[in-house]
Design a protein around this motif. Sequence first.
Motif, PDB file in Angstrom:
ATOM      1  N   LEU A 160       0.982  -1.287   0.087  1.00  0.00           N
ATOM      2  CA  LEU A 160       0.005  -0.087  -0.106  1.00  0.00           C
ATOM      3  C   LEU A 160       0.820   1.184   0.065  1.00  0.00           C
ATOM      4  N   ILE A 161       1.974   1.173   0.841  1.00  0.00           N
ATOM      5  CA  ILE A 161       2.639   2.624   0.840  1.00  0.00           C
ATOM      6  C   ILE A 161       3.369   2.502  -0.618  1.00  0.00           C
ATOM      7  N   ALA A 162       3.845   1.664  -1.197  1.00  0.00           N
ATOM      8  CA  ALA A 162       4.343   1.631  -2.683  1.00  0.00           C
ATOM      9  C   ALA A 162       3.236   2.367  -3.529  1.00  0.00           C
ATOM     10  N   GLU A 163       1.824   1.936  -3.499  1.00  0.00           N
ATOM     11  CA  GLU A 163       0.826   2.323  -4.357  1.00  0.00           C
ATOM     12  C   GLU A 163       0.649   3.747  -3.937  1.00  0.00           C
ATOM     13  N   ALA A 164       0.812   4.169  -2.576  1.00  0.00           N
ATOM     14  CA  ALA A 164       0.500   5.434  -2.376  1.00  0.00           C
ATOM     15  C   ALA A 164       1.684   6.451  -2.918  1.00  0.00           C
ATOM     16  N   PHE A 165       2.908   5.785  -3.125  1.00  0.00           N
ATOM     17  CA  PHE A 165       3.844   6.787  -3.552  1.00  0.00           C
ATOM     18  C   PHE A 165       3.788   6.888  -5.371  1.00  0.00           C
ATOM     19  N   ARG A 166       3.049   5.807  -5.669  1.00  0.00           N
ATOM     20  CA  ARG A 166       2.697   5.661  -7.175  1.00  0.00           C
ATOM     21  C   ARG A 166       1.664   6.766  -7.632  1.00  0.00           C
ATOM     22  N   PHE A 167       0.732   6.687  -7.075  1.00  0.00           N
ATOM     23  CA  PHE A 167      -0.717   7.334  -7.463  1.00  0.00           C
ATOM     24  C   PHE A 167      -0.673   8.983  -6.811  1.00  0.00           C
ATOM     25  N   SER A 168      -1.387   9.641  -7.474  1.00  0.00           N
ATOM     26  CA  SER A 168      -1.779  11.145  -7.135  1.00  0.00           C
ATOM     27  C   SER A 168      -2.845  11.127  -6.110  1.00  0.00           C
ATOM     28  N   HIS A 169      -3.876  10.318  -5.870  1.00  0.00           N
ATOM     29  CA  HIS A 169      -4.774  10.738  -5.055  1.00  0.00           C
ATOM     30  C   HIS A 169      -4.915   9.236  -4.123  1.00  0.00           C
ATOM     31  N   ILE A 170      -5.317   9.680  -2.756  1.00  0.00           N
ATOM     32  CA  ILE A 170      -5.683   8.396  -1.777  1.00  0.00           C
ATOM     33  C   ILE A 170      -6.944   8.580  -0.965  1.00  0.00           C
ATOM     34  N   VAL A 171      -7.554   7.785  -1.329  1.00  0.00           N
ATOM     35  CA  VAL A 171      -9.032   7.536  -0.401  1.00  0.00           C
ATOM     36  C   VAL A 171      -8.802   6.540   0.874  1.00  0.00           C
ATOM     37  N   CYS A 172      -9.016   6.824   1.839  1.00  0.00           N
ATOM     38  CA  CYS A 172      -9.063   5.794   2.823  1.00  0.00           C
ATOM     39  C   CYS A 172     -10.645   5.690   3.604  1.00  0.00           C
ATOM     40  N   ALA A 173     -11.114   4.613   3.460  1.00  0.00           N
ATOM     41  CA  ALA A 173     -12.622   4.098   4.091  1.00  0.00           C
ATOM     42  C   ALA A 173     -12.352   3.389   5.260  1.00  0.00           C
ATOM     43  N   SER A 174     -12.923   3.728   6.540  1.00  0.00           N
ATOM     44  CA  SER A 174     -12.574   3.127   7.814  1.00  0.00           C
ATOM     45  C   SER A 174     -14.097   2.986   8.523  1.00  0.00           C
ATOM     46  N   ILE A 175     -14.245   2.001   9.241  1.00  0.00           N
ATOM     47  CA  ILE A 175     -15.350   1.946  10.304  1.00  0.00           C
ATOM     48  C   ILE A 175     -14.463   2.471  11.509  1.00  0.00           C
ATOM     49  N   THR A 176     -15.624   2.798  12.333  1.00  0.00           N
ATOM     50  CA  THR A 176     -14.921   3.194  13.739  1.00  0.00           C
ATOM     51  C   THR A 176     -14.624   2.147  14.636  1.00  0.00           C
ATOM     52  N   TYR A 177     -13.675   2.145  15.421  1.00  0.00           N
ATOM     53  CA  TYR A 177     -13.300   0.698  16.242  1.00  0.00           C
ATOM     54  C   TYR A 177     -12.674   1.602  17.382  1.00  0.00           C
ATOM     55  N   ASN A 178     -13.038   1.146  18.465  1.00  0.00           N
ATOM     56  CA  ASN A 178     -12.394   1.286  19.735  1.00  0.00           C
ATOM     57  C   ASN A 178     -12.558   2.913  19.965  1.00  0.00           C
ATOM     58  N   ALA A 179     -13.660   3.641  19.351  1.00  0.00           N
ATOM     59  CA  ALA A 179     -13.846   5.065  19.171  1.00  0.00           C
ATOM     60  C   ALA A 179     -12.549   5.522  18.416  1.00  0.00           C
ATOM     61  N   GLY A 180     -11.982   4.643  17.602  1.00  0.00           N
ATOM     62  CA  GLY A 180     -10.739   5.458  16.778  1.00  0.00           C
ATOM     63  C   GLY A 180     -10.851   4.838  15.410  1.00  0.00           C
ATOM     64  N   ILE A 181      -9.945   4.641  14.594  1.00  0.00           N
ATOM     65  CA  ILE A 181      -9.507   4.213  13.229  1.00  0.00           C
ATOM     66  C   ILE A 181      -9.569   2.799  13.389  1.00  0.00           C
ATOM     67  N   PHE A 182     -10.056   1.967  12.627  1.00  0.00           N
ATOM     68  CA  PHE A 182      -9.781   0.299  12.578  1.00  0.00           C
ATOM     69  C   PHE A 182      -8.211   0.040  12.693  1.00  0.00           C
TER      70      PHE A 182
END
Length: 388
Positions: free
Chosen positions: A292-314
């Motif tokens: 995922l880090i490599a793909e993040a370096f590759r592309f211009s845009h990043i979208v993160c979708a996450s549930i809420t977990y322990n009142a925070g990020i999964f």
Amino acid sequence: MKSIKKIEEDIYYLGGADRRIQLFENVYPVPEGVTYNSYLVKDDKTALLDTVDCAIADEFFENLAAALEGKPLDYVIVNHMEPDHAATLGRLLAAYPQAVLVTTQKALVIVEEFFGAISNQVMLVKEGDRLSLGKRTFRFILAPMVHWPEVMMTYEEYGQILFSADAFGSFGASDACLFAKDEDFSEYRRYYCNIVGKYGAPVSSVLKKASALPIAMLCPLHGKIWKGNFDKLLEKYVAWSSYAPEDKGVLIVYASVYGHTKCAAELLASLLAERGVTVRIYDVSKTHPSYLIAEAFRFSHIVCASITYNAGIFVNMEHFLSDLKAHGLKNRTCAVIENGGWAPASGKLMQELLSSVGTVLPQTVTLRGALKESAPVEALAEAIAETV
Ligand code: FEO
């Protein structure tokens, strides 16, 4: 069993492959293994450039003795002291007590940290110093933080060969060919971005120094040797080290337990694809963060979708985002989708972590359980498509 490969008149490849290794640096999966490269130059004098990991020590020492053909080993040049290249250095210096250790003051400190005081003679070198073996002459080029502070590269002037330490290396050892040809850069990218990605500024300054040299051959410490044809590789390094995206497109990473957040991420991916946008979508719990880090370096845009977990990020998304931040990626356009049945909280927290990575679009999608209407996802797709 000796396996010595001559790569040029007087120059031998003494590295080897480790295909049993599961995790490089005990963290990065290497399904196709990794190589540890070492080079022997035999001129009037002989010099070994770097050693290898313990995993291939026995074959390395056998090959070195055979390649020397009875000649003494005069110099051992240490370009990088990380143990994947230097774990066998102590054994080497003990086996060849007449060999002079050629290294920087910074590297010598690390040599002594790992091996204690050594009895071999030491030649300390600085930027631009030269060492002649006869026909071939080495020039030393400091390359701090590519990827440790002591790193240097060694340029051989007669053959115009750059022994480039970790730079220009790659994961993978399944292709028995020693020389690069029609390379797929995905494992170069994953190697660079995860191992050296944080140090873009020092890499850029070394690239500037290297670009002033005529280079006929690149000899890195991992992966293949490049004989010419490295314009595309250099182009990639310029993009990676300056944190410029290689491709316009959207990386979507989702964290979903029961599929509702996944559903929103998939809808976004479809809507973007319909608008002609290149999309790559991954489940953060399935794909190792290094990919995922490599793909993040590759592309211009990043979208993160996450549930809420322990009142925070999964947890797996939080790991990915912390890792991304730690790698110092910049200049991206980001967006988030959050989900939380009674108290959605992951969106704000993801935005905070992504704020160092680039601009975060304001069109956050908030779900409470299942996706009930597509309009917010469509608005996000529209906003992203306008900026790609
Ligand atoms: Fe391949 Fe930084 O060692």
